[in-house]
Write a protein that holds these residues in place. Structure first.
Motif, short mmCIF file in Angstrom:
data_model
loop_
_atom_site.label_atom_id
_atom_site.label_comp_id
_atom_site.label_asym_id
_atom_site.label_seq_id
_atom_site.Cartn_x
_atom_site.Cartn_y
_atom_site.Cartn_z
N ARG A 24 0.94 -1.21 0.01
CA ARG A 24 -0.14 0.13 -0.06
C ARG A 24 0.93 1.16 0.16
O ARG A 24 2.05 1.22 0.44
N PHE A 25 0.23 2.30 -0.36
CA PHE A 25 1.21 3.45 -0.31
C PHE A 25 0.23 4.53 0.16
O PHE A 25 -0.78 4.92 -0.29
N HIS A 26 1.08 5.52 1.11
CA HIS A 26 0.39 6.40 1.77
C HIS A 26 0.89 7.64 1.20
O HIS A 26 2.20 8.00 1.34
N GLU A 27 0.14 8.74 0.72
CA GLU A 27 0.57 9.99 0.26
C GLU A 27 0.50 10.90 1.72
O GLU A 27 -0.21 11.23 2.32
N ILE A 37 2.76 -1.88 4.52
CA ILE A 37 1.99 -3.16 4.58
C ILE A 37 1.09 -3.08 5.74
O ILE A 37 1.48 -2.66 6.91
N ASP A 38 -0.17 -3.55 5.46
CA ASP A 38 -1.08 -3.53 6.73
C ASP A 38 -1.81 -4.95 6.74
O ASP A 38 -2.87 -5.15 5.98
N GLU A 39 -1.61 -5.95 7.77
CA GLU A 39 -1.94 -7.03 7.53
C GLU A 39 -2.66 -7.54 9.00
O GLU A 39 -2.21 -7.23 9.96
N GLY A 40 -3.59 -8.51 8.60
CA GLY A 40 -4.39 -8.80 9.75
C GLY A 40 -5.44 -8.00 10.46
O GLY A 40 -5.58 -6.63 9.87
N SER A 41 -5.87 -8.32 11.62
CA SER A 41 -6.83 -7.47 12.36
C SER A 41 -6.71 -7.65 14.14
O SER A 41 -5.77 -8.82 14.31
N HIS A 69 -3.22 -10.23 15.31
CA HIS A 69 -3.07 -8.77 15.53
C HIS A 69 -3.09 -8.06 13.99
O HIS A 69 -2.68 -8.64 12.91
N ARG A 70 -3.49 -6.92 14.11
CA ARG A 70 -3.14 -6.02 12.93
C ARG A 70 -1.78 -5.48 12.77
O ARG A 70 -1.06 -4.88 13.79
N CYS A 71 -1.05 -5.63 11.83
CA CYS A 71 0.42 -5.46 11.85
C CYS A 71 0.55 -4.69 10.85
O CYS A 71 0.30 -4.69 9.52
N VAL A 72 1.39 -3.53 10.95
CA VAL A 72 1.63 -2.29 10.40
C VAL A 72 2.94 -1.92 10.23
O VAL A 72 3.54 -1.84 11.27
N ALA A 73 3.50 -1.80 9.05
CA ALA A 73 5.00 -1.47 8.76
C ALA A 73 5.10 -0.67 7.59
O ALA A 73 4.88 -1.10 6.48
N ALA A 74 5.66 0.63 7.91
CA ALA A 74 6.01 1.69 6.88
C ALA A 74 7.55 1.63 6.65
O ALA A 74 8.25 1.60 7.29
N ASP A 75 7.63 1.99 5.25
CA ASP A 75 9.27 2.17 4.91
C ASP A 75 9.20 3.79 4.88
O ASP A 75 8.50 4.48 4.50
N HIS A 76 10.31 4.29 5.84
CA HIS A 76 10.67 5.64 5.79
C HIS A 76 11.10 6.36 4.22
O HIS A 76 11.48 5.45 3.54
N LEU A 77 10.83 7.66 4.27
CA LEU A 77 11.01 7.97 3.05
C LEU A 77 12.54 7.92 2.64
O LEU A 77 13.48 8.11 3.50
N GLY A 78 12.71 7.53 1.39
CA GLY A 78 14.13 7.18 1.18
C GLY A 78 14.52 5.70 1.42
O GLY A 78 15.71 5.25 1.02
N PHE A 79 13.79 4.74 1.96
CA PHE A 79 14.09 3.48 2.11
C PHE A 79 12.85 2.45 1.45
O PHE A 79 11.86 3.10 1.18
#
Length: 297
Positions: A24-27, A37-41, A69-79
């Protein structure tokens, strides 16, 4: 929320078998796109990576925990798979923290468990001090969030990596991935060629490594910002905390673990002699039961 729809239109080098998640992509408000990524609940666990990692680092934990569980993990800008920036101010750790805060608030995550490694510590705890009502638990894995400019161990590394030679090695030779990562783990065999390819390919050329090259200098130069988080630690020091520490880390020593233990009021600490800097990558089977125990309390 400013999210683009979920998509698997990602680079061919990302293995669907090793990284079996929907991208997924967050603006952001500044127009950048953060991959996540946003997996599970269920109750949310938010994973916060450091340098030179990305959400790929947490794949083993997320595969197991997303059933509960709901597992959320974002990549920082530039990574990772996030967009890049050529603006130096975008690479300051406080800027990463501001984007992380915006991301979590836009997803409206509450009762969050923060899993933090490396620069993920200051970035995640900056959010915790500002929004203690949204944070339930802390998982602190080989990281810090206080000024270290007076510590020769950190000052030498920071100044060396921020020097012209250091920046050349990082931007032109991808040294943080090829040189630092293998030295920071307890057993280099855990970083298989397939695993290393996912870290190398996420930083494929000099232009894409600007954020990676900028952060080492801020270990010392962001002392004021780090100090502001540490002064506000009362906002999060009473949270149930799991300290997961790889003793073979070349960056964060047992000395840093002891400082955490002296600061946190409600912690459980575990030291792993078969782990280094990236315990989620190296020994996920060892830390999963401990994470599940924390989450079940």
């Amino acid at each position: 929320m400013r999210d683009r729809p979920a998509t698997n239109g990602r680079p061919d080098w990302v293995s669907d078998e090793m990284y079996p998640f929907e991208s997924r992509f967050h603006e952001t408000s500044s127009g950048h796109h953060l991959h996540y990524i946003d997996e599970g609940s269920g109750s949310p666990i938010v994973f916060v990576h450091g340098n030179p990692a990305w959400s790929f680092e947490f794949r083993h934990l997320i595969v197991e925990l997303r059933t509960e569980h709901r597992c959320v993990a974002a990549d920082h800008l530039g990574f990772g798979l996030s967009t890049r920036s050529d603006r130096n101010e975008d690479h300051h750790p406080s800027a990463h923290a501001e984007r992380f805060e915006e991301f979590v608030l836009d997803l409206d995550l509450r009762d969050v468990t923060l899993y933090m490694n490396d620069w993920g510590g200051p970035i995640g705890l900056d959010f915790a001090r500002k929004h203690p009502d949204r944070v339930k638990n802390l998982i602190i894995a080989n990281t810090w969030c206080w000024p270290v400019s007076g510590d020769r161990h950190f000052r030498f590394f920071s100044k060396m990596m921020a020097s012209p030679l250091g920046r050349y090695l990082i931007t032109r030779r991808n040294y943080f991935v090829k040189g630092v990562m293998p030295r920071a783990v307890a057993d280099r065999k855990t970083l298989t060629p397939e695993v290393m390819a996912h870290y190398r390919n996420a930083l494929p050329d000099p232009a894409s490594r600007a954020a990676c090259a900028a952060l080492p200098g801020y270990i010392v130069d962001a002392a004021d910002w780090l100090g502001s988080i540490w002064r506000d630690r009362a906002a999060f020091s009473d949270k149930p905390t799991l300290l997961l520490w790889g003793s073979k880390d070349i960056a964060f020593r047992l000395k840093e673990l002891e400082r955490w233990k002296s600061a946190m009021q409600n912690y459980e600490a575990h030291v792993f002699d078969d782990g280094g800097h990236f315990v989620a990558e190296e020994i996920p089977h060892r830390i999963l039961p401990l994470i599940r125990e924390l989450l079940s309390r």
